[in-house]
Design an enzyme around this catalytic site. Structure first.
Site, short mmCIF file in Angstrom:
data_model
loop_
_atom_site.label_atom_id
_atom_site.label_comp_id
_atom_site.label_asym_id
_atom_site.label_seq_id
_atom_site.Cartn_x
_atom_site.Cartn_y
_atom_site.Cartn_z
N GLU A 27 7.38 0.53 1.73
CA GLU A 27 6.94 0.67 3.12
C GLU A 27 8.03 0.20 4.07
O GLU A 27 8.82 -0.69 3.73
CB GLU A 27 5.66 -0.17 3.31
CG GLU A 27 5.13 -0.15 4.74
CD GLU A 27 3.72 -0.74 4.87
OE1 GLU A 27 3.19 -1.26 3.87
OE2 GLU A 27 3.16 -0.67 5.99
N ASN A 72 0.26 0.31 6.37
CA ASN A 72 -0.13 0.21 7.78
C ASN A 72 0.91 0.87 8.68
O ASN A 72 0.57 1.41 9.74
CB ASN A 72 -0.30 -1.26 8.16
CG ASN A 72 -1.42 -1.94 7.38
OD1 ASN A 72 -2.29 -1.28 6.82
ND2 ASN A 72 -1.40 -3.26 7.33
N ASN A 172 -3.88 6.00 5.68
CA ASN A 172 -3.87 4.75 4.92
C ASN A 172 -4.91 3.79 5.46
O ASN A 172 -4.97 3.56 6.68
CB ASN A 172 -2.48 4.08 5.06
CG ASN A 172 -2.44 2.72 4.40
OD1 ASN A 172 -2.45 2.61 3.19
ND2 ASN A 172 -2.42 1.65 5.20
N GLU A 173 -5.74 3.24 4.59
CA GLU A 173 -6.71 2.19 4.94
C GLU A 173 -7.35 2.43 6.31
O GLU A 173 -7.39 1.53 7.16
CB GLU A 173 -6.03 0.82 4.90
CG GLU A 173 -5.59 0.43 3.50
CD GLU A 173 -5.14 -1.03 3.35
OE1 GLU A 173 -4.97 -1.72 4.37
OE2 GLU A 173 -4.98 -1.46 2.19
N TYR A 244 -5.60 -6.50 -3.61
CA TYR A 244 -4.61 -7.58 -3.70
C TYR A 244 -5.34 -8.81 -4.23
O TYR A 244 -6.28 -9.30 -3.59
CB TYR A 244 -3.98 -7.85 -2.34
CG TYR A 244 -3.09 -6.71 -1.89
CD1 TYR A 244 -1.84 -6.52 -2.47
CD2 TYR A 244 -3.50 -5.80 -0.92
CE1 TYR A 244 -1.02 -5.46 -2.10
CE2 TYR A 244 -2.70 -4.74 -0.54
CZ TYR A 244 -1.45 -4.57 -1.13
OH TYR A 244 -0.64 -3.53 -0.76
N GLU A 292 -2.44 0.97 -4.08
CA GLU A 292 -1.87 -0.33 -3.73
C GLU A 292 -2.54 -1.37 -4.61
O GLU A 292 -3.76 -1.51 -4.57
CB GLU A 292 -2.09 -0.68 -2.25
CG GLU A 292 -1.22 0.11 -1.31
CD GLU A 292 -1.31 -0.34 0.15
OE1 GLU A 292 -1.49 -1.56 0.39
OE2 GLU A 292 -1.20 0.52 1.02
N GLN A 349 4.49 -4.07 -3.63
CA GLN A 349 5.43 -3.00 -3.40
C GLN A 349 6.58 -3.15 -4.39
O GLN A 349 6.38 -3.80 -5.39
CB GLN A 349 5.88 -3.04 -1.96
CG GLN A 349 4.69 -2.84 -0.99
CD GLN A 349 5.09 -2.60 0.46
OE1 GLN A 349 6.23 -2.37 0.80
NE2 GLN A 349 4.10 -2.66 1.34
O1 AHR Z 1 1.25 -3.53 1.23
C1 AHR Z 1 1.09 -4.25 2.42
C2 AHR Z 1 -0.06 -3.71 3.27
O2 AHR Z 1 -1.26 -3.94 2.61
C3 AHR Z 1 -0.06 -2.23 3.50
O3 AHR Z 1 0.72 -1.88 4.61
C4 AHR Z 1 -1.50 -1.93 3.77
O4 AHR Z 1 -1.86 -0.63 3.38
C5 AHR Z 1 -2.24 -3.00 3.00
O5 AHR Z 1 -3.19 -3.63 3.79
#
Ligand code: AHR
Length: 501
Positions: A27, A72, A172-173, A244, A292, A349
């Protein structure tokens, strides 16, 4: 020492392991691009400005695809800012990370970087502040051979051949209030349907991914996904999941049971995909793109996410330890076990930002999580066997009694080669493991691959870069079965030769 048995059967399989589960994500965020993959003028960079040490670190991870440019970031990104003569590109204020974006790296540089690494680009389009038309124009710019405005512009920009981008994320999201252009599910579904249709109109060979919930903590988890899926079902190929993992409570036994939650999320999507398919009375299938995933909780919020309008600020540069590496192995186990549903997964990432490698001007550091990713990517191919595990449980804090072992297995019918991927989640028990393969005898086992240690918080650093590194261990063959001894807090990969009988 406790005892466990893993029974595998070449006829009990969830199907072919899709190698795209070893994909990554890059990103425009912090030092992921600038000072990460792209560092013109640095003695470590090639003539394109690509960091050679980063290229070398990427290749062993064998990523089939890398997702780009966000995250994001994409939800307020105009891809047209990132093409053409570098000196004429606008410098922009990035809404997502409050960073100054020079746009000296854009779509063409990314595709060139992918070609240099030996990976494929997977592009996300802006469905926050962007339009369906701009998304379709990016497909035209990337994939149309020639003779149209955007394809000819690509050619004029030095890329005579189409980029041939196959995978496209529709935003995205978009369920997240933090996202530029965040809207209710129904509105997102309309945007995704319209953009996806136009994009496939330009290139019918592409595959699209709708943005599912940004996590199972979200208030509309599954409901957002249901609405988006029901509306777009006939025109979409995948839905995304993100997670995450966090150990803010600093509870190692609890954190090491994270695989249970990962499995649960995949199960949720499995159920939803089946439900929507049923109510649509559809014969097509939509799959999961877990695009992700990682551990991320220390470098969060405040100054970690706010770049103060600097260029390439140090943002969310998480440092990883042994327990994180064991969680990473459990993500991969879950993707392999659920091969029939999970077709794509992107480690989030790849460089500097929540990443397996960190750079500084004069070098690169391999974090603990790099090691299982490389080993799994090397050996997880063929079909996924469904492991039947008979073993001990341990108390994983509030998660309660949890199986000590987390297992996946790959099998190649042509060669008879089987590979077992086993995590011992228990911080205190060693386990003696027997692996049986139904109808086959284990005929040989090379050295096992082992990542372990006494301290769950051990981590690699610039001063001690080898604090968490893999070693080899013995795998015995007895009576046609493989036998391994797994220390507490360990991940082991055992490659086994087998013969009929
Ligand atoms: O990977 C970091 C961020 O985490 C990304 O930009 C977003 O998609 C997620 O919230």
């Amino acid at each position: 020492m406790t005892i466990a048995t893993i029974n595998l059967d070449p006829d009990r399989t969830t199907g072919e392991i899709d190698r795209r589960i070893f994909s990554g994500f890059l990103e425009h965020l912090g030092r992921a691009i600038y000072e990460g993959v792209y560092d013109p003028g640095n003695a470590l960079s090639d003539e394109c400005g690509f960091r050679r040490d980063v290229l070398d670190a990427m290749r062993p991870m064998r990523m089939p695809y890398v997702r780009y440019p966000g995250g994001n970031f994409v939800s307020d990104y105009d891809w047209k800012d990132g093409i053409g003569p570098v000196g004429e590109r606008p410098v922009r204020a990035d809404f997502a990370w409050q960073t100054t974006e020079p746009n000296t790296f854009g779509t063409d540089e990314f595709v060139d970087w992918c070609r240099t690494v030996g990976t494929e680009p997977m592009l996300a389009v802006n469905l926050g502040t962007g339009t369906a038309r701009a998304a379709a124009e990016l497909v035209e710019y990337s994939n149309h051979p020639s003779g149209t405005h955007w394809s000819d512009l690509r050619r004029a920009n030095g890329h005579a051949d189409p980029h041939g981008v196959k995978l496209w994320c529709l935003g995205n999201e978009m369920d997240g209030p933090w996202q530029a252009g965040h809207v209710p599910a129904q509105e997102y579904a309309l945007r995704a349907e319209q953009a996806g249709k136009l994009m496939k109109g330009v290139d019918p060979t592409i595959e699209t991914i709708i943005a599912g919930s940004s996590g199972n903590h979200m208030p509309e988890y599954m409901e957002w996904d249901r609405v988006a899926l029901e509306y777009t079902w006939d025109h979409v190929d995948y839905i995304s999941a993100h997670r995450y993992s966090r150990n803010e409570r600093d509870d190692t036994p609890w954190f090491l049971a994270e695989g249970v939650e990962i499995e649960r999320i995949i199960e949720d999507y499995r159920s939803l995909l089946g439900y929507v398919r049923a109510v649509k009375k559809s014969s097509k299938r939509v799959y999961l793109s877990f695009d992700e995933w990682n551990v991320w909780y220390r470098a969060r919020g405040g100054d970690f996410s706010h770049g103060n309008w600097d260029r390439a600020p140090h943002l969310i540069e998480e440092e990883y330890n042994l327990e994180d590496a064991l969680v990473i192995a459990q993500y991969l186990n879950a993707f392999i076990r659920n091969a029939d549903v999970v077709k794509i997964a992107c480690l989030a990432q790849i460089v500097n930002v929540i990443a397996p490698v960190l750079t500084r001007k004069d070098g690169l550091l391999f974090q603990s999580i790099y090691h299982p990713i490389v080993r799994y990517a090397e050996l997880a191919s063929g079909i996924s066997l469904t492991p039947v595990v008979d073993g001990p449980v341990y108390t994983a804090g509030e998660r309660g009694e949890t199986p000590v072992l987390d297992v996946s297995a790959a099998y190649d019918g042509a060669t008879g080669k089987a590979t077992a991927f086993v995590v011992n989640r228990d911080p205190s028990q060693s386990v003696r493991v027997t692996i049986n393969i139904s109808g086959r005898s284990v005929s040989g086992a090379g050295d096992g691959w082992l990542l372990t240690g006494d301290d769950p918080k051990a981590q690699n650093s610039w001063d001690a870069p080898k604090a968490v590194v893999p070693s080899t261990c013995g795998v015995a063959v007895e009576d046609g079965a493989a036998r391994l001894e797994m220390p507490p807090m360990s991940v082991m990969v055992a490659a086994l030769g087998t013969v009929a009988g």
